[in-house]
Write an enzyme that holds these catalytic residues in place. Structure first.
Site, PDB file in Angstrom:
ATOM      1  N   LYS A  78      31.792 -30.149   2.151  1.00 42.53           N
ATOM      2  CA  LYS A  78      30.364 -30.478   2.052  1.00 42.53           C
ATOM      3  C   LYS A  78      30.167 -31.900   1.525  1.00 42.53           C
ATOM      4  O   LYS A  78      29.248 -32.612   1.941  1.00 42.53           O
ATOM      5  CB  LYS A  78      29.669 -29.469   1.126  1.00 42.53           C
ATOM      6  CG  LYS A  78      28.179 -29.746   0.862  1.00 42.53           C
ATOM      7  CD  LYS A  78      27.368 -29.771   2.142  1.00 42.53           C
ATOM      8  CE  LYS A  78      25.872 -29.620   1.899  1.00 42.53           C
ATOM      9  NZ  LYS A  78      25.302 -30.463   0.868  1.00 42.53           N
TER      10      LYS A  78
ATOM     11  N   GLU B  98      26.485 -38.066   6.354  1.00 43.83           N
ATOM     12  CA  GLU B  98      25.013 -38.074   6.409  1.00 43.83           C
ATOM     13  C   GLU B  98      24.459 -39.397   5.872  1.00 43.83           C
ATOM     14  O   GLU B  98      23.531 -39.981   6.446  1.00 43.83           O
ATOM     15  CB  GLU B  98      24.495 -36.894   5.586  1.00 43.83           C
ATOM     16  CG  GLU B  98      23.009 -36.800   5.399  1.00 43.83           C
ATOM     17  CD  GLU B  98      22.687 -35.738   4.358  1.00 43.83           C
ATOM     18  OE1 GLU B  98      22.125 -36.101   3.310  1.00 43.83           O
ATOM     19  OE2 GLU B  98      23.017 -34.561   4.577  1.00 43.83           O
TER      20      GLU B  98
END
Length: 295
Positions: free
Chosen positions: A164, A171
């Site tokens: 993550k 991102e």
């Protein structure tokens, strides 16, 4: 199955609802009594039948540590704790060791989906032993998006949050690229409708993505992002990604540059950071600073 859920904020509250829609029982605890089903961790644990699964969705660091410490005294051998917050993977290893000493299992889970997860499902990356993951699997299946993908047993303890973390680093870089392109389009006289240029990219182009869709949403609401201050916070995971890259001698120029760009946003009102702030608000409900607040 039954699940105890600790932390019922923007993410946790929607996760509780999605799990219940799948037919499972969720007992939720939050320090805000208006959100909680029970009024203490002790009451939460006592309301579940063993072997218990308790999912923690509280801020990383001290809040997660104190919650894990308290659960370690309340749970029994064979129970499992899931950390679904944004903890650092090194903390996962520590928590797993502390809980294992009491016979309690531990699974770390990176969760992506933001405020849209209730309807669209959450992308899940989890780490732990196959035995402990199996005890949580019905909840993973309830939370994930429909279809064959969106959920992965990434590896041993820490792998979920590490995956993550890298996801969030990517991102950062993707948002930075959209933001830089948007600022350049806004600067030239020849392009008279930047919003519609972004909208046109949603079909048929190689850069179409959900982030692009969210950028269009933000521009639809505020065409030139005049209402936002060019300031973007960082969650910490971008920093951890860059630190891990240094530790492993892996070059991450785009991700590193995007992190530094956020630091620069705290010095001046950055046009690029208006887009970053708008995107973070669109996908995660993160707070934005109004441009008027700095005047």
């Amino acid at each position: 199955m039954e699940l105890g859920l600790v932390g019922l904020g923007k993410m946790g509250g929607n996760m509780r609802e999605r799990i219940r829609r799948a037919g499972h029982t969720v007992v939720g605890y939050d320090r805000n009594p208006d959100l909680a089903d029970v009024h203490s961790l002790k009451e939460l644990v006592e309301s579940l039948e063993g072997p218990r699964v308790v999912w923690v969705m509280v801020p990383a660091g001290a809040p997660t540590q104190s919650t894990v410490d308290e659960l370690a005294e309340l749970l029994e051998p064979g129970d499992v704790v899931v950390d679904g917050g944004n903890s650092r993977w090194t903390d996962d290893e520590k928590h797993a060791e502390e809980l294992a000493a009491k016979g309690i299992g531990f699974v770390d889970c990176g969760v992506s989906g933001g405020v849209w997860g209730l309807e669209n499902g959450y992308a899940l990356m989890y780490g732990g032993t196959a035995e402990n993951v199996a005890k949580v699997q019905p909840v993973f299946d309830a939370l994930k998006p429909e279809g064959d993908f969106g959920s992965v047993h990434a590896g041993k303890v820490g792998a979920g949050h590490f995956a993550k973390m890298v996801h969030n680093g990517i991102e950062y870089a993707m948002m930075q690229a959209y933001a830089e392109g948007w600022e350049l389009l806004e600067k030239v006289d020849s392009v008279t409708d930047v919003r519609e240029v972004f909208r046109s990219w949603q079909q048929g182009t190689v850069i179409r993505s959900w982030l692009l869709d969210l950028a269009v949403n933000a521009l639809h609401d505020d065409e030139h992002l005049d209402e936002l201050r060019g300031y973007a916070q960082d969650s910490g995971e971008g920093r951890w990604t860059v630190e891990a890259a240094i530790d492993h001698a892996v070059p991450l120029p785009a991700i590193t540059a995007s992190l530094f760009a956020r630091f620069s946003s705290r010095q001046d009102d950055s046009p690029q950071m208006k887009m970053i702030a708008a995107l973070r608000n669109q996908f995660g409900g993160h707070a934005v600073e109004n441009a008027q607040s700095t005047k």
